[in-house]
Design an enzyme around this catalytic site. Sequence first.
Site, PDB file in Angstrom:
ATOM      1  CD  GLU A   1      98.072  14.204 -65.421  1.00  0.00           C
ATOM      2  OE1 GLU A   1      99.088  13.498 -65.333  1.00  0.00           O
ATOM      3  OE2 GLU A   1      97.063  14.010 -64.743  1.00  0.00           O
ATOM      4  N   GLY A   2     102.471  17.305 -65.250  1.00  0.00           N
ATOM      5  CA  GLY A   2     103.854  17.624 -65.580  1.00  0.00           C
ATOM      6  C   GLY A   2     103.894  18.881 -66.421  1.00  0.00           C
TER       7      GLY A   2
END
Length: 590
Positions: free
Chosen positions: A442-443
């Site tokens: 998610e980054g």
Amino acid sequence: MSDYNAPLRDLRFVLHEVFNAQKVWDQLPKLQENVDIDTADAILEEAAKVTGQLISPLSREGDEQGARWHNGLVTTPDGFKEAYNTYIQGGWVGLSGNPDYGGMGMPKMLSVQFEEMLYAADSSFALYSALTSGACLAIDAHASAALKSLYLPPLYEGRWAGVMCLTEAHAGTDLGLIRTRATPNSDGSYSITGSKIFITGGEQDLTENIIHLVLAKLPDAPQGARGISLFLVPKIKVHADGSLGAANTVTCGSIEHKMGIKASATCVMNFDGATGYLIGEPNKGLAAMFTMMNYERLSIGIQGIGCAETSYQRASNYARERIQSRAATGMKHPDQAADPIIVHPDVRRMLLTMKSLTEGGRAFACYVGKQLDIAKFSSDSHLAAKAQDLVALLTPVAKAFFTDMGLDSCIHGQQVFGGHGYIREWGQEQLVRDVRIAQIYEGTNGIQALDLLGRKIIANRGEYLNAFTHSIREQVSTPGTLYTDEVLTAVERLEHISQWLLREAENNSNEVGAASVEYLHLFGYVAYAWMWSRMASTAQKNHAQDPDFYDAKLATAAFYFSRILPRTLSLEASIKAGSDSLFGLNAEQF
């Protein structure tokens, strides 16, 4: 048997006492008709049973067995499918979903607490429904009415699952490099062709259909991120009446063999002219996907809190039972051969570090959830916009700081066990492996830090930050607030270093990347200080109602301010050291 027990007393303390959720909901008419204190407490009670008794007991065996791939099909570990069927009967997937399509319409302030329980019970199991909830958000916000009516009800029911397909082998953070293509068909659908990697739950045996949200480029798309569109691609095609049709040309090429979350299938997905449907406007897909990703980033941050809570529960129980050596001040249990290790200062340091960071994170997650609720449900456009700005500022902090502190807490918990913490049967090493991914997907947390400092501070000259620190000053000025001076000093340090970076970045573009991680951590510790001031003040105010609980809260607050918050001093010094030392070596010298 489960060794996780949801901390219901603390969850209610945060929700009802610290943030007075009922007052928040009463000011949001769209929520007021769906939830009140009694409803929220009933949901938390049932969630505690589901996570503690149904899901948590699957965790170790799920890790040992893992997800299995054979000829394009994925089998989840023994017990997962039966547990998932029981889980969806409770409506948990649609907890915060749009009631117009079968969701329960619960506030994010409440659902963040459920998510914590879910991740604490088992991260692998949690991920299957967490991605579905996120996919529903993107569909609800951006898809056509026809797509919403057709796909949201079975997704909220949990009969179908949702996943997001972004990453390609050559395109991770830089999604503008994706090669997956979408070709228009005469009937208004699109043919999607390409391969995606690292797709959580891309294939599994829990649901009858899987809905892939796929980033792809149209033939005439602009270059880079400006040319990305978002498509809904079902594993099995869906007729207009909602019944399932033929299989789509979507296949799972393999699953990854991973360090942790082994029961969660991480898939390579191949789309070979698969039928898909455009969500939102052409070439605006990244913005639509970020509707999902921003909620998912908070969710993954909460994975850090959940794993940390389980680690703390195990470690604190072990420390009270394990006897080893005598207390430095003399024996405490003369009837035993040695004292429990909880008498030793270093063990207490680790436990209190875990406790203060986990409870601080729990409160901050609820605060971010509150802003999401206001942004989504407020009829006052000014308040909604202000809350949305705060969400933009705080999301990267929540994702990265929660997970960085979550790993630290899981390692502390493992350390409390000593050699036993390294042995599989105690469960602590699994938590360390499971939570580690939360800093990456998610980054990555480095990217979150760049987003915070570069986009949310530097780019708007501290506008979002000023609104946040104004809220802190306004609240801590309330009579009866504890630790006001400490919080204000920490806020001033954050503001000072922010202004310093604004000036330095004008002359040296490397300063943002050099300082970003330390800056995010400094921000996180300051935010937690505010949370602890609020919790300590509430504990003092309500002390007579439950002295033992509130004494523990006050003591933990004292530890946070004396032993954790001073970390901001070294972070400030590190940031002000600048970027020059990072470039003292040329590439060949590494």
